[in-house]
Design a protein around this motif. Structure first.
Motif, mmCIF file in Angstrom:
data_model
loop_
_atom_site.group_PDB
_atom_site.id
_atom_site.type_symbol
_atom_site.label_atom_id
_atom_site.label_comp_id
_atom_site.label_asym_id
_atom_site.label_seq_id
_atom_site.Cartn_x
_atom_site.Cartn_y
_atom_site.Cartn_z
ATOM 1 N N MET A 119 -24.994 55.056 51.097
ATOM 2 C CA MET A 119 -25.054 55.490 49.697
ATOM 3 C C MET A 119 -25.108 57.019 49.654
ATOM 4 O O MET A 119 -25.688 57.656 50.532
ATOM 5 N N ALA A 120 -24.502 57.603 48.622
ATOM 6 C CA ALA A 120 -24.514 59.061 48.491
ATOM 7 C C ALA A 120 -24.644 59.447 47.029
ATOM 8 O O ALA A 120 -24.267 58.688 46.126
ATOM 9 N N ARG A 121 -25.185 60.641 46.819
ATOM 10 C CA ARG A 121 -25.303 61.170 45.460
ATOM 11 C C ARG A 121 -25.469 62.676 45.514
ATOM 12 O O ARG A 121 -25.911 63.231 46.536
ATOM 13 N N VAL A 122 -25.123 63.342 44.431
ATOM 14 C CA VAL A 122 -25.337 64.782 44.323
ATOM 15 C C VAL A 122 -26.765 65.017 43.846
ATOM 16 O O VAL A 122 -27.193 64.450 42.836
ATOM 17 N N VAL A 123 -27.505 65.839 44.573
ATOM 18 C CA VAL A 123 -28.907 66.083 44.223
ATOM 19 C C VAL A 123 -29.163 67.524 43.791
ATOM 20 O O VAL A 123 -30.273 67.858 43.353
ATOM 21 N N GLY A 124 -28.165 68.395 43.893
ATOM 22 C CA GLY A 124 -28.398 69.772 43.479
ATOM 23 C C GLY A 124 -27.129 70.599 43.427
ATOM 24 O O GLY A 124 -26.176 70.346 44.170
ATOM 25 N N ILE B 31 -19.575 77.250 44.195
ATOM 26 C CA ILE B 31 -20.767 76.454 43.899
ATOM 27 C C ILE B 31 -21.169 75.688 45.156
ATOM 28 O O ILE B 31 -20.321 75.102 45.833
ATOM 29 N N LYS B 32 -22.455 75.710 45.459
ATOM 30 C CA LYS B 32 -22.965 74.915 46.576
ATOM 31 C C LYS B 32 -23.430 73.559 46.025
ATOM 32 O O LYS B 32 -24.298 73.492 45.151
ATOM 33 N N VAL B 33 -22.812 72.505 46.527
ATOM 34 C CA VAL B 33 -23.133 71.148 46.082
ATOM 35 C C VAL B 33 -23.935 70.452 47.166
ATOM 36 O O VAL B 33 -23.455 70.291 48.298
ATOM 37 N N ALA B 34 -25.161 70.052 46.856
ATOM 38 C CA ALA B 34 -26.012 69.344 47.810
ATOM 39 C C ALA B 34 -25.819 67.843 47.643
ATOM 40 O O ALA B 34 -26.001 67.300 46.549
ATOM 41 N N VAL B 35 -25.424 67.180 48.731
ATOM 42 C CA VAL B 35 -25.139 65.744 48.707
ATOM 43 C C VAL B 35 -26.137 65.027 49.612
ATOM 44 O O VAL B 35 -26.296 65.385 50.784
ATOM 45 N N THR C 23 -29.370 65.227 53.857
ATOM 46 C CA THR C 23 -28.802 66.054 52.783
ATOM 47 C C THR C 23 -27.928 67.131 53.392
ATOM 48 O O THR C 23 -28.365 67.871 54.280
ATOM 49 N N VAL C 24 -26.693 67.189 52.946
ATOM 50 C CA VAL C 24 -25.751 68.202 53.432
ATOM 51 C C VAL C 24 -25.207 68.971 52.225
ATOM 52 O O VAL C 24 -25.242 68.481 51.090
ATOM 53 N N SER C 25 -24.713 70.163 52.476
ATOM 54 C CA SER C 25 -24.174 70.995 51.401
ATOM 55 C C SER C 25 -22.711 71.316 51.661
ATOM 56 O O SER C 25 -22.298 71.499 52.806
ATOM 57 N N VAL C 26 -21.957 71.389 50.588
ATOM 58 C CA VAL C 26 -20.549 71.777 50.677
ATOM 59 C C VAL C 26 -20.289 72.881 49.664
ATOM 60 O O VAL C 26 -20.920 72.934 48.601
ATOM 61 N N LEU C 27 -19.379 73.772 50.002
ATOM 62 C CA LEU C 27 -18.962 74.810 49.065
ATOM 63 C C LEU C 27 -17.790 74.283 48.250
ATOM 64 O O LEU C 27 -16.860 73.686 48.794
ATOM 65 N N SER C 28 -17.855 74.519 46.951
ATOM 66 C CA SER C 28 -16.831 73.995 46.056
ATOM 67 C C SER C 28 -16.268 75.102 45.178
ATOM 68 O O SER C 28 -16.973 76.034 44.793
ATOM 69 N N SER C 29 -14.985 74.977 44.892
ATOM 70 C CA SER C 29 -14.334 75.889 43.953
ATOM 71 C C SER C 29 -14.547 75.367 42.540
ATOM 72 O O SER C 29 -14.662 74.161 42.311
#
Length: 245
Positions: free
Chosen positions: A139-144, A153-157, A169-175
């Motif tokens: 299961m996954a969700r965006v938490v921040g 934008i840094k998206v914490a998943v 929890t991992v983070s990805v950089l998003s445009s």
């Protein structure tokens, strides 16, 4: 010479009185315009209206104002979903060529440009914050959401494998960009959730999302968006923008 001095004094006094009357008139007009805008847009607080240029009275006599600045502290914009809105903060619009109707009941700007901000907390409401299965047992969700630097934008998943009791929890950089009057967030690269094999389309259902922002004051539209320290900064623009009426 005495008569000339008297004439000059009279001119100075009349000029001073004209300035006073002009400033009183513009202050009154700003208040009236602010009240009208508040009622028209159903705002919770009274916006600020600053009529630029001098003299004001000659502009009114000509039927138009050169430059009007409007500020709205908070605005609830439509999201395309019934009953759901998104809060826009510190909306400031610079309106050029504002023309009045014959009875002064409405005013329309030839062009308008401006800025506003949307907090990450507001934008997070759009993201997939509810746990969603992205692979068998995973299961996954965006938490921040936060500022990733360089306009990203840094998206914490957060990923969870309940059978193994693993949570990561991992983070990805998003445009972030404006696409068809929507704020669109798109991951530059996808997160690796442990050793689980996750199909790209499934993980992108979590990391990527769009937020419709519609029915902004006067019919202005989104133009550009960029990540900032506390949220995204948006630019707006429009033509034939309704200031009131």
């Amino acid at each position: 010479m005495r008569a000339l001095r008297i004439l000059l004094i009279i001119v100075v006094i009349l000029g001073g009185l004209f300035v006073i009357v002009d400033r009183v008139a513009v202050h009154f007009a700003e208040g009236e315009a602010a009240d009208k805008l508040k009622a028209t847009e159903n705002l919770s607080t009274t916006p600020s209206v600053d009529i630029k240029g001098f003299p004001f009275l000659t502009q009114v006599a000509g039927g138009s104002l050169d430059d009007v600045e409007v500020g709205i502290k908070e605005y609830e914009a439509a999201t395309g979903k019934p009953g759901q809105t998104i809060r826009i903060d510190d909306l400031k619009a610079d309106m050029k060529g504002v023309e009045f109707s014959g009875d002064y009941s409405s005013a329309t700007a030839s062009t308008a440009t401006g800025t506003a901000s949307i907090s990450y907390a507001e934008l997070l409401k759009t993201a997939k914050s509810e746990p969603t299965e992205v692979a068998p047992g995973v299961m996954a969700r965006v938490v921040g959401l936060s500022d990733g630097g360089n306009g990203k934008i840094k998206v914490a998943v957060e990923g969870t494998v309940s059978s193994l009791g693993i949570k990561q929890t991992v983070s990805v950089l998003s445009s972030v960009a404006v696409v068809n009057n929507k704020v669109e967030v798109h991951a530059d690269s996808l997160p690796q959730l442990g050793a689980a094999a996750v199909a790209e389309d499934r993980i992108r259902r979590i990391t990527d999302f769009q937020q419709v922002i519609d029915q902004l004051p006067g019919g202005i539209k989104l133009d550009k968006v960029e990540a900032a320290s506390k949220g995204v900064q948006v630019s707006v623009k429009g033509s034939d923008v309704k200031l009131a009426g």
